[in-house]
Design a protein around this motif. Sequence first.
Motif, short mmCIF file in Angstrom:
data_model
loop_
_atom_site.label_atom_id
_atom_site.label_comp_id
_atom_site.label_asym_id
_atom_site.label_seq_id
_atom_site.Cartn_x
_atom_site.Cartn_y
_atom_site.Cartn_z
N PRO A 87 0.84 -1.20 0.00
CA PRO A 87 0.00 0.00 0.00
C PRO A 87 0.88 1.25 0.00
O PRO A 87 1.87 1.32 0.73
N GLY A 88 0.55 2.20 -0.85
CA GLY A 88 1.37 3.40 -1.01
C GLY A 88 2.53 3.20 -1.97
O GLY A 88 3.26 4.15 -2.26
N GLY A 89 2.70 1.98 -2.48
CA GLY A 89 3.79 1.67 -3.40
C GLY A 89 3.49 2.15 -4.81
O GLY A 89 2.52 2.88 -5.05
N PHE A 90 4.33 1.73 -5.75
CA PHE A 90 4.26 2.22 -7.13
C PHE A 90 4.08 1.06 -8.10
O PHE A 90 4.73 0.03 -7.95
N LEU A 91 3.23 1.27 -9.09
CA LEU A 91 3.07 0.32 -10.18
C LEU A 91 3.24 1.09 -11.47
O LEU A 91 2.53 2.07 -11.71
N LEU A 92 4.20 0.68 -12.27
CA LEU A 92 4.47 1.27 -13.58
C LEU A 92 4.17 0.21 -14.61
O LEU A 92 4.65 -0.92 -14.48
N TYR A 93 3.35 0.54 -15.61
CA TYR A 93 3.03 -0.47 -16.62
C TYR A 93 3.01 0.10 -18.02
O TYR A 93 2.81 1.29 -18.22
N ASP A 94 3.27 -0.80 -18.98
CA ASP A 94 3.13 -0.47 -20.39
C ASP A 94 1.77 -1.02 -20.81
O ASP A 94 1.52 -2.22 -20.66
N PRO A 95 0.87 -0.17 -21.34
CA PRO A 95 -0.49 -0.63 -21.67
C PRO A 95 -0.58 -1.53 -22.90
O PRO A 95 -1.62 -2.13 -23.14
N ASN A 96 0.51 -1.65 -23.66
CA ASN A 96 0.50 -2.50 -24.85
C ASN A 96 0.24 -3.95 -24.43
O ASN A 96 1.04 -4.55 -23.74
N GLY A 97 -0.90 -4.49 -24.82
CA GLY A 97 -1.24 -5.86 -24.45
C GLY A 97 -1.96 -6.00 -23.12
O GLY A 97 -2.32 -7.09 -22.72
N ILE A 98 -2.17 -4.89 -22.43
CA ILE A 98 -2.91 -4.93 -21.15
C ILE A 98 -4.38 -4.71 -21.47
O ILE A 98 -4.76 -3.66 -21.99
N VAL A 99 -5.20 -5.71 -21.16
CA VAL A 99 -6.63 -5.63 -21.43
C VAL A 99 -7.37 -5.06 -20.21
O VAL A 99 -8.27 -4.24 -20.35
N ASN A 100 -6.95 -5.49 -19.02
CA ASN A 100 -7.55 -5.02 -17.77
C ASN A 100 -6.52 -4.20 -17.00
O ASN A 100 -5.64 -4.77 -16.36
N PRO A 101 -6.61 -2.87 -17.07
CA PRO A 101 -5.61 -2.03 -16.40
C PRO A 101 -5.67 -2.19 -14.87
O PRO A 101 -6.62 -2.76 -14.34
N PRO A 102 -4.65 -1.70 -14.17
CA PRO A 102 -4.62 -1.83 -12.70
C PRO A 102 -5.87 -1.22 -12.08
O PRO A 102 -6.38 -0.20 -12.54
N LYS A 103 -6.32 -1.84 -10.98
CA LYS A 103 -7.56 -1.41 -10.33
C LYS A 103 -7.38 -0.88 -8.91
O LYS A 103 -8.28 -0.24 -8.39
N ARG A 104 -6.26 -1.17 -8.29
CA ARG A 104 -6.09 -0.78 -6.89
C ARG A 104 -6.13 0.73 -6.72
O ARG A 104 -5.67 1.47 -7.57
N LYS A 105 -6.66 1.18 -5.60
CA LYS A 105 -6.77 2.61 -5.30
C LYS A 105 -5.74 3.07 -4.27
O LYS A 105 -5.59 4.26 -4.05
N ASP A 106 -5.05 2.12 -3.63
CA ASP A 106 -4.12 2.46 -2.55
C ASP A 106 -2.66 2.48 -2.98
O ASP A 106 -1.76 2.48 -2.15
N ILE A 107 -2.42 2.51 -4.31
CA ILE A 107 -1.05 2.57 -4.81
C ILE A 107 -0.94 3.68 -5.86
O ILE A 107 -1.95 4.14 -6.40
N ASN A 108 0.28 4.11 -6.12
CA ASN A 108 0.57 5.10 -7.16
C ASN A 108 0.72 4.35 -8.48
O ASN A 108 1.49 3.39 -8.55
N ILE A 109 -0.01 4.78 -9.49
CA ILE A 109 0.02 4.08 -10.78
C ILE A 109 0.52 5.02 -11.87
O ILE A 109 0.04 6.15 -11.99
N TYR A 110 1.49 4.53 -12.65
CA TYR A 110 2.07 5.27 -13.76
C TYR A 110 2.02 4.41 -15.01
O TYR A 110 2.11 3.19 -14.93
#
Length: 183
Positions: A87-110
């Motif tokens: 919780p409070g951590g970071f998730l960095l993702y490349d959307p290429n090929g991602i069908v269901n993007p990240p859903k969590r609300k308690d993390i930083n998403i880039y």
Amino acid sequence: MKEEIIIAGFGGQGVLSMGKILAYSGIMQDQEVSWMPSYGPEMRGGTANVTVILSDNKISSPILNTFDTAIILNQQSLDKFEEAVKPGGFLLYDPNGIVNPPKRKDINIYKIEGAEEAAKMGNPKTFNMIVLGAYLKIKPIVKTENVKKGLEKSLPERYHKLIPLNIEAIEKGQQVVEEIQKA
């Protein structure tokens, strides 16, 4: 300072190299480092991940169940590791090929359009360095000059002529990373 990272995607995306470059960069800054790869026998095209720990103090164990940061490059890895981000951590993702993007609300998403930017640069092999640049923009835990030294250490000498292109890709990633959500 202690940063626990998982980098995960398909084999062939440069997941293990990205982790190795981060690890070497940490060594160049006199940090304690752990680099632990994990991949199946299929390697190219199969899933691969690497755990990297960079710390100012001794590292007690390279085995982690939760991470400060997850760098995710495919849907299978997102499904597997999204819940492992602290919780409070970071998730960095490349959307290429991602069908269901990240859903969590308690993390930083880039988000980083690494595949798209690599295509624009005319060299798909720069993909992982674009993603690494995005990560270093979000969390500048190693200096760019140490990343250059890390590239020199991890790349065979015959590829050293590509270091300027890799540095350019890192800078591109730093410019185009998008913040999606603050925790």
